[in-house]
Scaffold this motif. Structure first.
Motif, mmCIF file in Angstrom:
data_model
loop_
_atom_site.group_PDB
_atom_site.id
_atom_site.type_symbol
_atom_site.label_atom_id
_atom_site.label_comp_id
_atom_site.label_asym_id
_atom_site.label_seq_id
_atom_site.Cartn_x
_atom_site.Cartn_y
_atom_site.Cartn_z
ATOM 1 N N VAL A 62 -50.277 12.944 -34.794
ATOM 2 C CA VAL A 62 -51.603 13.837 -34.206
ATOM 3 C C VAL A 62 -52.548 13.470 -35.436
ATOM 4 C CG1 VAL A 62 -52.773 15.882 -33.903
ATOM 5 C CG2 VAL A 62 -50.440 15.231 -32.871
ATOM 6 N N SER A 63 -52.346 13.390 -36.782
ATOM 7 C CA SER A 63 -53.183 13.330 -37.762
ATOM 8 C C SER A 63 -53.897 11.794 -37.910
ATOM 9 C CB SER A 63 -52.440 13.666 -39.199
ATOM 10 O OG SER A 63 -51.355 12.760 -39.400
ATOM 11 N N ASP A 64 -53.171 10.854 -37.156
ATOM 12 C CA ASP A 64 -53.886 9.577 -37.021
ATOM 13 C C ASP A 64 -55.028 9.468 -36.229
ATOM 14 O OD1 ASP A 64 -50.598 8.205 -37.199
ATOM 15 O OD2 ASP A 64 -52.028 8.507 -38.825
ATOM 16 N N SER A 65 -55.321 10.533 -35.508
ATOM 17 C CA SER A 65 -56.397 10.544 -34.560
ATOM 18 C C SER A 65 -57.810 10.229 -35.503
ATOM 19 C CB SER A 65 -56.569 11.792 -33.859
ATOM 20 O OG SER A 65 -55.592 12.058 -33.167
ATOM 21 N N ALA A 66 -58.323 9.134 -35.000
ATOM 22 C CA ALA A 66 -59.494 8.811 -35.971
ATOM 23 C C ALA A 66 -60.234 7.684 -35.220
ATOM 24 C CB ALA A 66 -59.124 8.567 -37.240
ATOM 25 N N VAL A 67 -61.417 7.232 -35.632
ATOM 26 C CA VAL A 67 -61.826 5.900 -35.256
ATOM 27 C C VAL A 67 -61.463 4.708 -36.202
ATOM 28 C CG1 VAL A 67 -63.991 4.615 -34.718
ATOM 29 C CG2 VAL A 67 -63.866 7.227 -34.361
ATOM 30 N N TYR A 68 -61.273 3.686 -35.869
ATOM 31 C CA TYR A 68 -60.797 2.518 -36.428
ATOM 32 C C TYR A 68 -61.535 1.426 -36.649
ATOM 33 C CZ TYR A 68 -56.648 5.199 -37.435
ATOM 34 O OH TYR A 68 -55.731 6.140 -37.641
ATOM 35 N N PHE A 69 -62.092 0.903 -37.755
ATOM 36 C CA PHE A 69 -62.898 -0.225 -37.579
ATOM 37 C C PHE A 69 -62.379 -1.470 -38.242
ATOM 38 C CE2 PHE A 69 -66.898 1.712 -36.510
ATOM 39 C CZ PHE A 69 -66.561 2.944 -36.698
ATOM 40 N N CYS A 70 -62.287 -2.611 -37.776
ATOM 41 C CA CYS A 70 -61.868 -3.991 -38.126
ATOM 42 C C CYS A 70 -63.184 -4.609 -38.678
ATOM 43 C CB CYS A 70 -61.236 -4.891 -37.044
ATOM 44 S SG CYS A 70 -60.701 -6.330 -37.694
#
Lengths: 113, 114
Positions: free
Chosen positions: B82-90
């Motif tokens: 759950v703690s990985d919920s985030a926005v990821y940018f390449c």
């Protein structure tokens, strides 16, 4: 632990006001950047600097200006704020090596009423 | 010019599911590749990077391999939390026009449910 600091975190101002968003870093990085982040999270580069007395415009014309008088300080100024300037502004810095990653501040959330 | 394309979100997963976020790039030179993560209310922070072909970047259980033949740098994690919920940018950094200006993808939102 933040090595790059942005103030204020939140700002609500009226149309036509002049504002300066502050950004400082303690890492001695030569390169600094300002990004505007839209609600869809996309980043738009608005200004960058390679070092003292160096400033360049990015891809997005935001009607803002920057200065780089000291290595650690890279303020962004809006001469006359408009509602279209409402956004999240992120400052970043990086070392001079080409493949150095960016270090970001926590951003300033600007609302222009 | 250079560009980065990453899959649109949101990506919604249950806890312990496998994660893949696709990223492909075009570059005029030989770029370095990065994944950044942005948690709510914060700026971006570096998650991992790779500087040459076949390099694997890894951090916090996330991995990505620099595939020059397919111009890709897909982000993977075997078991999300759950703690990985985030926005990821390449992102990539390439010597274009005589300077290294970072190029970012549009970001992929990840939502992990318990």
């Amino acid at each position: 632990e933040a090595d790059i600091y942005q103030t204020p975190r939140y700002l609500v101002i009226g149309t036509g006001k002049k504002i300066t968003l502050e950004c400082s870093q303690t890492m001695g990085h030569d390169k600094m950047y300002w990004y505007q982040q839209d609600p869809g999270m996309e980043l738009h580069l608005i200004h960058y600097s390679y070092g003292v007395n160096s400033t360049e415009k990015g891809d997005l014309s935001s009607e803002s200006t920057v200065s780089r008088i000291r290595t650690e300080h890279f303020p962004l100024t809006l001469e006359s704020a408009r509602p279209s300037h409402t956004s999240q502004y992120l400052c970043a810095s990086s070392a001079n090596r080409g493949n150095s990653p960016l270090h970001f501040g926590n951003g300033t959330r600007l609302t222009v009423t | 010019g250079d560009s980065v394309t990453q899959m649109e979100g949101p990506v919604t997963l249950s806890e312990e599911a496998f994660l893949t976020i696709n990223c492909t790039y075009t570059a005029t030179g030989y770029p370095s590749l990065f994944w950044y993560v942005q948690y709510p209310g914060e700026g971006l922070q570096l998650l991992l990077k790779a500087t040459k072909a076949d390099d694997k970047g890894s951090n916090k259980g996330f991995e990505a391999t620099y595939r020059k033949e397919t111009t890709s740098f897909h982000l993977e994690k075997g078991s999300v939390q759950v703690s990985d919920s985030a926005v990821y940018f390449c992102a990539l950094s390439d010597l274009e026009g005589g300077s290294y200006i970072p190029t970012f993808g549009r970001g992929t939102s990840l939502i992990v449910h318990p």
